[in-house]
Structures are given as structure tokens and as C-alpha cells.
Design a protein around this motif. Structure first.
Motif, PDB file in Angstrom:
ATOM      1  N   ASP A   1       0.827  -1.210   0.000  1.00  0.00           N
ATOM      2  CA  ASP A   1       0.000   0.000   0.000  1.00  0.00           C
ATOM      3  C   ASP A   1       0.864   1.264   0.000  1.00  0.00           C
ATOM      4  OD1 ASP A   1      -2.298  -1.517  -0.044  1.00  0.00           O
ATOM      5  OD2 ASP A   1      -2.635  -1.390   2.125  1.00  0.00           O
ATOM      6  N   ARG A   2       1.938   1.273   0.801  1.00  0.00           N
ATOM      7  CA  ARG A   2       2.829   2.438   0.830  1.00  0.00           C
ATOM      8  C   ARG A   2       3.512   2.614  -0.522  1.00  0.00           C
ATOM      9  NH1 ARG A   2       3.937   0.612   6.106  1.00  0.00           N
ATOM     10  NH2 ARG A   2       5.771  -0.525   5.393  1.00  0.00           N
ATOM     11  N   MET A   3       3.938   1.503  -1.132  1.00  0.00           N
ATOM     12  CA  MET A   3       4.602   1.573  -2.420  1.00  0.00           C
ATOM     13  C   MET A   3       3.667   2.143  -3.486  1.00  0.00           C
ATOM     14  SD  MET A   3       6.364  -1.539  -4.586  1.00  0.00           S
ATOM     15  CE  MET A   3       4.826  -2.428  -4.734  1.00  0.00           C
ATOM     16  N   ILE A   4       2.401   1.729  -3.446  1.00  0.00           N
ATOM     17  CA  ILE A   4       1.445   2.209  -4.445  1.00  0.00           C
ATOM     18  C   ILE A   4       1.088   3.666  -4.185  1.00  0.00           C
ATOM     19  CG2 ILE A   4      -0.929   1.900  -5.277  1.00  0.00           C
ATOM     20  CD1 ILE A   4      -0.412  -1.117  -5.116  1.00  0.00           C
ATOM     21  N   GLU A   5       1.079   4.099  -2.920  1.00  0.00           N
ATOM     22  CA  GLU A   5       0.857   5.519  -2.622  1.00  0.00           C
ATOM     23  C   GLU A   5       1.971   6.361  -3.219  1.00  0.00           C
ATOM     24  OE1 GLU A   5       0.462   6.271   1.533  1.00  0.00           O
ATOM     25  OE2 GLU A   5      -1.339   5.052   1.709  1.00  0.00           O
ATOM     26  N   GLU A   6       3.211   5.859  -3.153  1.00  0.00           N
ATOM     27  CA  GLU A   6       4.357   6.597  -3.677  1.00  0.00           C
ATOM     28  C   GLU A   6       4.423   6.541  -5.197  1.00  0.00           C
ATOM     29  OE1 GLU A   6       7.697   4.831  -1.751  1.00  0.00           O
ATOM     30  OE2 GLU A   6       7.139   5.632   0.220  1.00  0.00           O
ATOM     31  N   THR A   7       3.950   5.437  -5.795  1.00  0.00           N
ATOM     32  CA  THR A   7       4.004   5.251  -7.244  1.00  0.00           C
ATOM     33  C   THR A   7       2.645   4.768  -7.730  1.00  0.00           C
ATOM     34  OG1 THR A   7       6.283   4.509  -6.895  1.00  0.00           O
ATOM     35  CG2 THR A   7       5.372   4.231  -9.098  1.00  0.00           C
ATOM     36  N   PRO A   8       1.713   5.691  -8.002  1.00  0.00           N
ATOM     37  CA  PRO A   8       0.353   5.297  -8.380  1.00  0.00           C
ATOM     38  C   PRO A   8       0.255   4.467  -9.661  1.00  0.00           C
ATOM     39  CG  PRO A   8       0.445   7.622  -7.793  1.00  0.00           C
ATOM     40  CD  PRO A   8       1.850   7.121  -7.845  1.00  0.00           C
ATOM     41  N   GLU A   9       1.274   4.520 -10.517  1.00  0.00           N
ATOM     42  CA  GLU A   9       1.224   3.736 -11.761  1.00  0.00           C
ATOM     43  C   GLU A   9       1.194   2.240 -11.480  1.00  0.00           C
ATOM     44  OE1 GLU A   9       4.608   5.730 -11.630  1.00  0.00           O
ATOM     45  OE2 GLU A   9       3.060   7.240 -11.551  1.00  0.00           O
ATOM     46  N   LEU A  10       1.594   1.828 -10.287  1.00  0.00           N
ATOM     47  CA  LEU A  10       1.650   0.407  -9.949  1.00  0.00           C
ATOM     48  C   LEU A  10       0.309  -0.151  -9.471  1.00  0.00           C
ATOM     49  CD1 LEU A  10       5.075   0.326  -8.081  1.00  0.00           C
ATOM     50  CD2 LEU A  10       4.597  -0.327 -10.439  1.00  0.00           C
ATOM     51  N   GLU A  11      -0.713   0.667  -9.430  1.00  0.00           N
ATOM     52  CA  GLU A  11      -2.023   0.237  -8.942  1.00  0.00           C
ATOM     53  C   GLU A  11      -2.546  -0.966  -9.735  1.00  0.00           C
ATOM     54  OE1 GLU A  11      -5.287  -0.251  -6.806  1.00  0.00           O
ATOM     55  OE2 GLU A  11      -3.878   1.342  -6.321  1.00  0.00           O
ATOM     56  N   SER A  12      -2.286  -0.997 -11.038  1.00  0.00           N
ATOM     57  CA  SER A  12      -2.787  -2.101 -11.862  1.00  0.00           C
ATOM     58  C   SER A  12      -2.119  -3.433 -11.505  1.00  0.00           C
ATOM     59  CB  SER A  12      -2.565  -1.794 -13.341  1.00  0.00           C
ATOM     60  OG  SER A  12      -1.185  -1.660 -13.618  1.00  0.00           O
ATOM     61  N   ARG A  13      -0.976  -3.390 -10.827  1.00  0.00           N
ATOM     62  CA  ARG A  13      -0.258  -4.610 -10.464  1.00  0.00           C
ATOM     63  C   ARG A  13      -0.477  -5.020  -9.011  1.00  0.00           C
ATOM     64  NH1 ARG A  13       5.657  -3.548 -13.017  1.00  0.00           N
ATOM     65  NH2 ARG A  13       5.074  -3.589 -15.208  1.00  0.00           N
ATOM     66  N   ARG A  14      -1.358  -4.334  -8.299  1.00  0.00           N
ATOM     67  CA  ARG A  14      -1.569  -4.594  -6.879  1.00  0.00           C
ATOM     68  C   ARG A  14      -1.882  -6.070  -6.615  1.00  0.00           C
ATOM     69  NH1 ARG A  14      -3.530  -1.770  -2.202  1.00  0.00           N
ATOM     70  NH2 ARG A  14      -3.765   0.116  -3.420  1.00  0.00           N
ATOM     71  N   GLN A  15      -2.789  -6.654  -7.371  1.00  0.00           N
ATOM     72  CA  GLN A  15      -3.190  -8.039  -7.131  1.00  0.00           C
ATOM     73  C   GLN A  15      -2.010  -8.991  -7.304  1.00  0.00           C
ATOM     74  OE1 GLN A  15      -6.052  -8.848  -5.819  1.00  0.00           O
ATOM     75  NE2 GLN A  15      -5.479 -10.985  -5.723  1.00  0.00           N
ATOM     76  N   LEU A  16      -1.190  -8.739  -8.304  1.00  0.00           N
ATOM     77  CA  LEU A  16      -0.006  -9.568  -8.522  1.00  0.00           C
ATOM     78  C   LEU A  16       0.950  -9.460  -7.333  1.00  0.00           C
ATOM     79  CD1 LEU A  16       1.768 -11.339 -10.380  1.00  0.00           C
ATOM     80  CD2 LEU A  16       2.692  -9.203 -11.301  1.00  0.00           C
ATOM     81  N   PHE A  17       1.168  -8.233  -6.845  1.00  0.00           N
ATOM     82  CA  PHE A  17       2.049  -8.028  -5.695  1.00  0.00           C
ATOM     83  C   PHE A  17       1.517  -8.757  -4.467  1.00  0.00           C
ATOM     84  CE2 PHE A  17       3.297  -3.693  -7.617  1.00  0.00           C
ATOM     85  CZ  PHE A  17       4.298  -4.287  -8.378  1.00  0.00           C
ATOM     86  N   VAL A  18       0.216  -8.692  -4.250  1.00  0.00           N
ATOM     87  CA  VAL A  18      -0.388  -9.336  -3.084  1.00  0.00           C
ATOM     88  C   VAL A  18      -0.254 -10.855  -3.200  1.00  0.00           C
ATOM     89  CG1 VAL A  18      -2.572  -9.749  -1.880  1.00  0.00           C
ATOM     90  CG2 VAL A  18      -1.955  -7.430  -2.571  1.00  0.00           C
ATOM     91  N   GLN A  19      -0.510 -11.401  -4.374  1.00  0.00           N
ATOM     92  CA  GLN A  19      -0.391 -12.852  -4.557  1.00  0.00           C
ATOM     93  C   GLN A  19       1.037 -13.323  -4.299  1.00  0.00           C
ATOM     94  OE1 GLN A  19      -1.771 -13.373  -8.553  1.00  0.00           O
ATOM     95  NE2 GLN A  19      -3.920 -13.546  -7.965  1.00  0.00           N
ATOM     96  N   ARG A  20       1.996 -12.578  -4.809  1.00  0.00           N
ATOM     97  CA  ARG A  20       3.397 -12.967  -4.609  1.00  0.00           C
ATOM     98  C   ARG A  20       3.796 -12.834  -3.143  1.00  0.00           C
ATOM     99  NH1 ARG A  20       6.552 -10.439  -9.846  1.00  0.00           N
ATOM    100  NH2 ARG A  20       5.693 -11.897 -11.354  1.00  0.00           N
ATOM    101  N   ALA A  21       3.309 -11.789  -2.482  1.00  0.00           N
ATOM    102  CA  ALA A  21       3.634 -11.605  -1.064  1.00  0.00           C
ATOM    103  C   ALA A  21       3.045 -12.729  -0.226  1.00  0.00           C
ATOM    104  CB  ALA A  21       3.114 -10.250  -0.579  1.00  0.00           C
ATOM    105  N   GLU A  22       1.805 -13.116  -0.522  1.00  0.00           N
ATOM    106  CA  GLU A  22       1.177 -14.215   0.219  1.00  0.00           C
ATOM    107  C   GLU A  22       1.941 -15.519   0.006  1.00  0.00           C
ATOM    108  OE1 GLU A  22      -2.863 -14.165  -1.123  1.00  0.00           O
ATOM    109  OE2 GLU A  22      -3.407 -12.498   0.196  1.00  0.00           O
ATOM    110  N   ALA A  23       2.344 -15.779  -1.235  1.00  0.00           N
ATOM    111  CA  ALA A  23       3.100 -17.003  -1.517  1.00  0.00           C
ATOM    112  C   ALA A  23       4.459 -16.970  -0.821  1.00  0.00           C
ATOM    113  CB  ALA A  23       3.280 -17.157  -3.024  1.00  0.00           C
TER     114      ALA A  23
END
Length: 103
Positions: A58-80
């Protein structure tokens, strides 16, 4: 009376302290939502890891809003990653040995 050298030093120290406080203000006021704080207090280390990772995302996406479209991918990788490192340990499961005499 304060000497001019001490006055300059005092003003310099106050100015540096004020600048540091200004630059670190968002970090000192980091509030977590109820869901994140509940997961952070959980006894399950995997849930704590996932909550920490989501907060970082969430902090990373606040700093770089262009990454919002990749949020789900980031969350899946973090969970794994949390599941692999905290949940089941850092090593791979043992390989099954084939017994040639059993055939």
C-alpha cells in the motif's frame, strides 16, 4: 547574555530538528486500518507476515500510483512468499526416494 556563537549554534540545532521532523512526519503518523491491526496482532506468523507485506504494498502504491494495476499480482506474490518462508519453513520438502528392491 548569550554569546553570538552559542545563539547561532542553538538556531542551527533547532533548524535541523525542525527539518528532520518535517521530513519524517508521515512516518511518525502511520496509522493502520482495523483489519491490518487485527492481522498484525494475530498469533499466526503467516498472517502477520501477510499484513506487513500488504502494508508495504500500500505504501509503495501511494508513492508510485502507476503500480495500482499490479496490486493483485504483488499481493499474490507476497502471500506465496510469506507462506513459503514463514508457513512451511525455508527448505523444500524432502524428495521421495525410490527403493529399487521394492520393484
Amino acid at each position: 547574555m548569550i554569546s553570538p556563537g552559542r545563539l547561532v549554534a542553538l538556531l542551527l540545532i533547532l533548524g535541523c530538528g525542525g527539518l528532520l521532523a518535517y521530513l519524517n512526519w508521515p512516518d511518525s503518523l502511520s496509522f493502520t486500518s482495523g483489519e491490518e491491526s487485527e492481522a498484525g496482532r494475530s498469533d499466526d506468523p503467516v498472517e502477520r507476515c501477510i499484513a506487513e507485506e500488504r502494508a508495504q504494498i500500500d505504501r509503495m502504491i501511494e508513492e508510485t500510483p502507476e503500480l495500482e494495476s499490479r496490486r493483485q499480482l504483488f499481493v499474490q506474490r507476497a502471500e506465496a512468499r510469506c507462506e513459503a518462508t514463514v508457513g512451511s519453513g525455508n527448505s523444500a520438502p524432502p524428495a521421495k526416494e525410490s527403493d529399487p528392491s521394492a520393484e
